[in-house]
Motif scaffolding. Structure first.
Motif, PDB file in Angstrom:
ATOM      1  N   PRO A 273       0.803  -1.228   0.000  1.00 48.74           N
ATOM      2  CA  PRO A 273       0.000   0.000   0.000  1.00 48.74           C
ATOM      3  C   PRO A 273       0.833   1.275   0.000  1.00 48.74           C
ATOM      4  O   PRO A 273       2.021   1.277   0.347  1.00 48.74           O
ATOM      5  N   ASP A 274       0.170   2.368  -0.375  1.00 49.68           N
ATOM      6  CA  ASP A 274       0.849   3.669  -0.346  1.00 49.68           C
ATOM      7  C   ASP A 274       1.056   4.156   1.082  1.00 49.68           C
ATOM      8  O   ASP A 274       2.011   4.883   1.365  1.00 49.68           O
ATOM      9  N   ILE A 275       0.174   3.771   1.985  1.00 46.98           N
ATOM     10  CA  ILE A 275       0.303   4.147   3.390  1.00 46.98           C
ATOM     11  C   ILE A 275       0.493   2.865   4.181  1.00 46.98           C
ATOM     12  O   ILE A 275      -0.457   2.107   4.412  1.00 46.98           O
ATOM     13  N   THR A 276       1.723   2.609   4.577  1.00 48.88           N
ATOM     14  CA  THR A 276       2.046   1.392   5.316  1.00 48.88           C
ATOM     15  C   THR A 276       3.416   1.560   5.942  1.00 48.88           C
ATOM     16  O   THR A 276       3.973   2.668   5.980  1.00 48.88           O
ATOM     17  N   TYR A 277       3.992   0.487   6.437  1.00 46.24           N
ATOM     18  CA  TYR A 277       5.289   0.510   7.094  1.00 46.24           C
ATOM     19  C   TYR A 277       6.357   0.962   6.101  1.00 46.24           C
ATOM     20  O   TYR A 277       6.551   0.353   5.047  1.00 46.24           O
ATOM     21  N   GLY A 278       7.086   2.027   6.445  1.00 43.49           N
ATOM     22  CA  GLY A 278       8.049   2.629   5.533  1.00 43.49           C
ATOM     23  C   GLY A 278       9.238   1.753   5.203  1.00 43.49           C
ATOM     24  O   GLY A 278       9.959   2.025   4.231  1.00 43.49           O
ATOM     25  N   PHE A 279       9.460   0.689   5.973  1.00 41.91           N
ATOM     26  CA  PHE A 279      10.592  -0.191   5.716  1.00 41.91           C
ATOM     27  C   PHE A 279      10.464  -0.897   4.362  1.00 41.91           C
ATOM     28  O   PHE A 279      11.465  -1.230   3.728  1.00 41.91           O
ATOM     29  N   TYR A 280       9.225  -1.118   3.914  1.00 38.54           N
ATOM     30  CA  TYR A 280       9.039  -1.801   2.631  1.00 38.54           C
ATOM     31  C   TYR A 280       9.633  -0.968   1.490  1.00 38.54           C
ATOM     32  O   TYR A 280      10.295  -1.489   0.600  1.00 38.54           O
ATOM     33  N   GLN A 281       9.379   0.314   1.523  1.00 35.15           N
ATOM     34  CA  GLN A 281       9.920   1.199   0.492  1.00 35.15           C
ATOM     35  C   GLN A 281      11.452   1.231   0.554  1.00 35.15           C
ATOM     36  O   GLN A 281      12.126   1.235  -0.479  1.00 35.15           O
ATOM     37  N   ALA A 282      11.989   1.231   1.774  1.00 36.20           N
ATOM     38  CA  ALA A 282      13.446   1.255   1.921  1.00 36.20           C
ATOM     39  C   ALA A 282      14.073  -0.020   1.357  1.00 36.20           C
ATOM     40  O   ALA A 282      15.117   0.023   0.695  1.00 36.20           O
ATOM     41  N   GLN A 283      13.446  -1.162   1.604  1.00 36.14           N
ATOM     42  CA  GLN A 283      13.961  -2.418   1.078  1.00 36.14           C
ATOM     43  C   GLN A 283      13.857  -2.477  -0.448  1.00 36.14           C
ATOM     44  O   GLN A 283      14.739  -2.999  -1.131  1.00 36.14           O
ATOM     45  N   THR A 284      12.778  -1.938  -0.969  1.00 36.70           N
ATOM     46  CA  THR A 284      12.617  -1.880  -2.421  1.00 36.70           C
ATOM     47  C   THR A 284      13.761  -1.105  -3.057  1.00 36.70           C
ATOM     48  O   THR A 284      14.348  -1.536  -4.063  1.00 36.70           O
ATOM     49  N   ALA A 285      14.118   0.022  -2.458  1.00 38.13           N
ATOM     50  CA  ALA A 285      15.219   0.827  -2.985  1.00 38.13           C
ATOM     51  C   ALA A 285      16.555   0.130  -2.803  1.00 38.13           C
ATOM     52  O   ALA A 285      17.410   0.135  -3.694  1.00 38.13           O
ATOM     53  N   LEU A 286      16.756  -0.486  -1.640  1.00 39.14           N
ATOM     54  CA  LEU A 286      18.033  -1.135  -1.347  1.00 39.14           C
ATOM     55  C   LEU A 286      18.353  -2.233  -2.356  1.00 39.14           C
ATOM     56  O   LEU A 286      19.494  -2.367  -2.808  1.00 39.14           O
ATOM     57  N   PHE A 287      17.330  -3.006  -2.721  1.00 45.19           N
ATOM     58  CA  PHE A 287      17.551  -4.132  -3.620  1.00 45.19           C
ATOM     59  C   PHE A 287      17.212  -3.813  -5.074  1.00 45.19           C
ATOM     60  O   PHE A 287      17.279  -4.700  -5.931  1.00 45.19           O
ATOM     61  N   GLY A 288      16.851  -2.570  -5.356  1.00 48.93           N
ATOM     62  CA  GLY A 288      16.565  -2.173  -6.726  1.00 48.93           C
ATOM     63  C   GLY A 288      15.389  -2.910  -7.331  1.00 48.93           C
ATOM     64  O   GLY A 288      15.439  -3.353  -8.485  1.00 48.93           O
ATOM     65  N   LEU A 289      14.304  -3.025  -6.572  1.00 46.83           N
ATOM     66  CA  LEU A 289      13.157  -3.811  -7.004  1.00 46.83           C
ATOM     67  C   LEU A 289      12.113  -2.947  -7.708  1.00 46.83           C
ATOM     68  O   LEU A 289      12.016  -1.737  -7.465  1.00 46.83           O
TER      69      LEU A 289
END
Length: 353
Positions: free
Chosen positions: A107-123
């Motif tokens: 979701p657009d509003i959820t735990y911010g760690f998901y977005q950080a992991q997406t960026a870290l692994f280039g997903l």
């Protein structure tokens, strides 16, 4: 940043943890920690012989803890993996189950760690907006072909998706993995752990930071099929084999076994949450329905950012997110009754001004 930072690392937008002041006294209602100390059995376990063995590496298999978790939740040890907090388990999962040809949706509003992991692994990420009332509608994910990540109850809203709805998502496409992050499930959510034996495309992640009062111990874990757990261990052993220290393994196993203490703490949080919701609504706040150990609320009189700053000046920390759609909301951890009463007294004074 230094001249040695890689281009890829320079593009990261790191997750921002809640404030952890070390040099000033606050009523701390900003990071969803438990207001209660750990189980006495967990404290005693840390004081025991394991402390004298710190010169030895911890058990990479996390045997004592995994066995305790398996017994508590009616699974087998091969259905369990433990980690250095649930964030580490989530990191393993993003690395193991997302990548080339397999994107991730949340979701657009959820735990911010998901977005950080997406960026870290280039997903490749598909961001799915919550509905106008902040509910998560499973229908919005039914046709997504990659990995789906759902915090349930969601953070920062505290709202829950019924287990039956997640089961529909699992049944729709057995080739799609669904990760359910149940960090707050013990405060009124409906766990998907009972679905583990039936669905090989389900991974459930939990933590001891909230309901078991071990935020400082950093103990997280996940349940899934033996095959999924083996995949996660493949990542773990490529990154940090001794990922849970001896003291946390002992404390975590003891906390799992102290069911009575666990249940009493959860019940007290639920009682304090109900009291807090009523008090906030009496002050004219809009409060979203919460199944977590926090509430998400906004005042009709004071903007969220301003109220956050005024509360901090008065010695009370809450969490404010400077983001579209939720800028006027505050996430307020449910503390002890004394802490919540102090919050209300402070709000009363601030709102009078």
């Amino acid at each position: 940043m230094s001249k040695f930072l890689s281009t890829e690392a320079g593009r990261l937008d790191p997750y921002t943890p809640g404030e952890q002041p070390q040099d000033q006294q606050y009523i701390k209602l900003n990071t969803n920690e438990s207001p209660f100390p750990p189980s006495p059995k967990a404290v005693e376990a840390v004081r025991g012989m394991e402390a004298e063995k710190l010169y030895l590496y911890s058990d990479p298999l996390c045997t004592v803890l995994n066995n305790a978790l398996a017994e508590r939740y009616g699974l087998k040890p091969e259905n369990v993996i433990s980690g250095n907090g649930s964030d580490e388990i989530l990191g393993f999962a993003f690395r193991a189950f997302c990548g080339t040809g397999r994107g991730v949706a949340y979701p657009d509003i959820t735990y911010g760690f998901y977005q950080a992991q997406t960026a870290l692994f280039g997903l490749d990420a598909t961001i799915v907006p919550l509905r106008k009332d902040f509910t998560l509608n499973i229908a919005d994910y039914m046709d997504f072909p990659g990995t789906v990540v759902i915090a349930n109850p969601n953070a920062p809203t505290g709202m829950m998706v019924p287990q039956a709805e997640i089961q529909r998502l699992l049944e729709k496409d057995p080739e799609r993995l669904v990760i359910v992050d149940e960090a707050y499930v013990d405060f009124g959510g409906e766990s998907c752990v009972p679905l583990i034996p039936k669905f090989g495309n389900l991974l459930v992640v939990q933590t001891m930071s909230k309901s078991r009062s071990l935020a400082g111990g950093r103990v997280g874990y996940a349940f899934g099929s033996a095959e999924l757990i083996a995949d996660l261990n493949r990542v773990k052993y490529s990154f940090n084999p001794y990922n849970v220290n001896r003291l946390s393994l002992a404390a975590g196993a003891a906390a799992v076994e102290d069911e009575a203490y666990f249940q009493s703490c959860c019940a007290a949080v639920r009682e304090n949450r109900a009291w807090t919701v009523q008090a906030l609504e009496d002050f004219g706040f809009t409060v979203l329905p919460s199944c977590a150990n926090f509430v998400f609320a906004k005042s009709g009189a004071v903007p969220g950012g301003e109220l956050y700053r005024r509360l901090k000046e008065a010695g009370i920390l809450v969490r404010w997110f400077d983001k579209d759609r939720i800028r006027d909301y505050l996430r307020i951890t449910i503390g002890s009754r004394e802490q919540m009463e102090a919050l209300m007294e402070t709000l009363k004074k601030l709102l009078r001004k």
